[in-house]
Write a protein that holds these residues in place. Structure first.
Motif, PDB file in Angstrom:
ATOM      1  N   GLU A  32      65.808  78.771  55.860  1.00 21.48           N
ATOM      2  CA  GLU A  32      66.945  78.330  56.682  1.00 21.48           C
ATOM      3  C   GLU A  32      68.079  77.855  55.775  1.00 21.48           C
ATOM      4  O   GLU A  32      67.850  77.469  54.630  1.00 21.48           O
ATOM      5  CB  GLU A  32      66.502  77.157  57.575  1.00 21.48           C
ATOM      6  N   HIS A  34      70.749  75.541  53.968  1.00 17.06           N
ATOM      7  CA  HIS A  34      70.737  74.147  53.494  1.00 17.06           C
ATOM      8  C   HIS A  34      72.117  73.807  52.923  1.00 17.06           C
ATOM      9  O   HIS A  34      72.290  73.794  51.703  1.00 17.06           O
ATOM     10  CB  HIS A  34      69.687  73.968  52.398  1.00 17.06           C
ATOM     11  N   THR A  42      64.753  76.383  50.038  1.00 15.05           N
ATOM     12  CA  THR A  42      64.610  75.020  49.512  1.00 15.05           C
ATOM     13  C   THR A  42      63.283  74.365  49.919  1.00 15.05           C
ATOM     14  O   THR A  42      62.555  73.836  49.072  1.00 15.05           O
ATOM     15  CB  THR A  42      65.803  74.149  49.981  1.00 15.05           C
ATOM     16  N   ASP A  43      62.937  74.418  51.199  1.00 11.97           N
ATOM     17  CA  ASP A  43      61.692  73.766  51.656  1.00 11.97           C
ATOM     18  C   ASP A  43      60.460  74.381  50.979  1.00 11.97           C
ATOM     19  O   ASP A  43      59.474  73.686  50.717  1.00 11.97           O
ATOM     20  CB  ASP A  43      61.533  73.887  53.178  1.00 11.97           C
ATOM     21  N   GLU A  46      60.290  73.182  47.258  1.00 12.41           N
ATOM     22  CA  GLU A  46      59.871  71.772  47.198  1.00 12.41           C
ATOM     23  C   GLU A  46      58.383  71.622  47.521  1.00 12.41           C
ATOM     24  O   GLU A  46      57.637  70.946  46.802  1.00 12.41           O
ATOM     25  CB  GLU A  46      60.664  70.945  48.230  1.00 12.41           C
ATOM     26  N   HIS A 159      68.620  66.530  55.944  1.00 11.13           N
ATOM     27  CA  HIS A 159      68.510  67.949  55.622  1.00 11.13           C
ATOM     28  C   HIS A 159      69.617  68.312  54.626  1.00 11.13           C
ATOM     29  O   HIS A 159      70.798  68.186  54.942  1.00 11.13           O
ATOM     30  CB  HIS A 159      68.658  68.766  56.919  1.00 11.13           C
ATOM     31  N   GLU A 164      66.915  65.947  49.151  1.00 10.19           N
ATOM     32  CA  GLU A 164      66.602  67.362  48.909  1.00 10.19           C
ATOM     33  C   GLU A 164      67.422  67.927  47.755  1.00 10.19           C
ATOM     34  O   GLU A 164      66.913  68.719  46.960  1.00 10.19           O
ATOM     35  CB  GLU A 164      66.862  68.186  50.182  1.00 10.19           C
TER      36      GLU A 164
HETATM   37 ZN   LIG Z   1      64.831  71.316  53.714  1.00  7.92          ZN
END
Ligand SMILES: [Zn+2]
Length: 256
Positions: A32, A34, A42-43, A46, A159, A164
């Motif tokens: 998604e 960011h 990104t998610d 991480e 977010h 992040e």
């Molecule tokens: Zn994220």
């Protein structure tokens, strides 16, 4: 880099066959937008990195843990109108989780940790449904809840904010655009007080909440803040993995 025995993607059949793995870790992210400065994955970066760091800590203490490949698709129904936000519905996630969990349950693995890295994912109800059907202990951690982010960041954000952005500065600095190109990550709140204050809940429609897809100001992000937070979270999850690995599934509760 030599292969790490606690990362399945780097392991071979001989090593896997001969290792009595106790705990499997399934990192689960999302794809998604960011804000303007962080990548879509990104998610996944991480959550995969945290799973590997935590597994390394546990492995070095003798815990037989194995990190499975990261699932890159999260629940993004609230971002469905944003270009290339790749929604996977909760019902589809349950089907996917059922298949993975059923596979490893038949292969002698006794415990599964779902390490969640995306706010739209919620595995608790899925685990409630799945648990009685499988001879496999299933638990989940939302990694951003493990340690108090306010101790590490001026304004952690939700977010693509300071937390992040700092994590990604530490993990994947080449994939970031300069902070000067980032939007302010300003989030509009609900007009209804209960929803605004959080004791009533409804999913947010992202395109109405934020103009740059961020909710959180990345301005004060630094790689040093990110690295410190990553290490603190990995230590906490690593400790949990050691406890989980040692745990006797017939004796999960304290005695009187
Ligand atoms: Zn994220």
């Amino acid at each position: 880099m030599p292969s790490r025995p606690y990362v399945l993607a780097e392991s071979n059949w001989k090593a896997v066959r001969d290792t009595p793995f106790e705990v499997a870790i399934l990192p689960w992210g999302a794809t998604e937008p960011h804000n303007y400065h962080l990548p879509y994955a990104t998610d996944n970066y991480e959550t995969g990195a945290l799973a590997e760091r935590a597994a390394e800590i546990a492995w070095k203490k003798g815990a037989k843990v194995i990190v499975l490949p990261t699932v890159p698709f999260g629940v993004n129904t609230g971002q469905i109108d944003l270009k290339l936000a790749l929604n996977m519905n909760p019902s589809t996630q349950l089907a996917l989780l059922t298949d993975i969990a059923s596979a490893i349950a038949g292969q002698g693995i006794r415990k599964l940790l779902i390490l969640n890295g995306h706010g739209g994912n919620d595995f608790r109800q899925m685990i409630r449904e799945l648990q009685p059907r499988l001879d496999l202990f299933i638990c989940t951690i939302n990694w951003w809840t493990c340690v108090k982010s306010a101790d590490y960041f001026d304004e952690p954000g939700d977010h693509a904010g300071e937390m992040e952005t700092s994590l990604m500065m530490s993990l994947e600095p080449d994939l970031l655009r300069p902070l000067s190109e980032a939007g302010a990550g300003k989030a509009r709140k609900f007009r209804i007080a209960g929803l605004r204050d959080g004791w009533a809940w409804a999913p947010r429609q992202w395109s109405k909440v934020t103009d740059d897809t961020g909710t959180g100001n990345p301005a004060l992000s630094t790689p040093d803040k990110g690295e410190k937070f990553l290490n603190a979270v990995a230590e906490k999850i690593g400790g949990f993995l050691i406890d989980l690995s040692k745990a006797d599934l017939d004796k999960m509760y304290e005695s009187d």
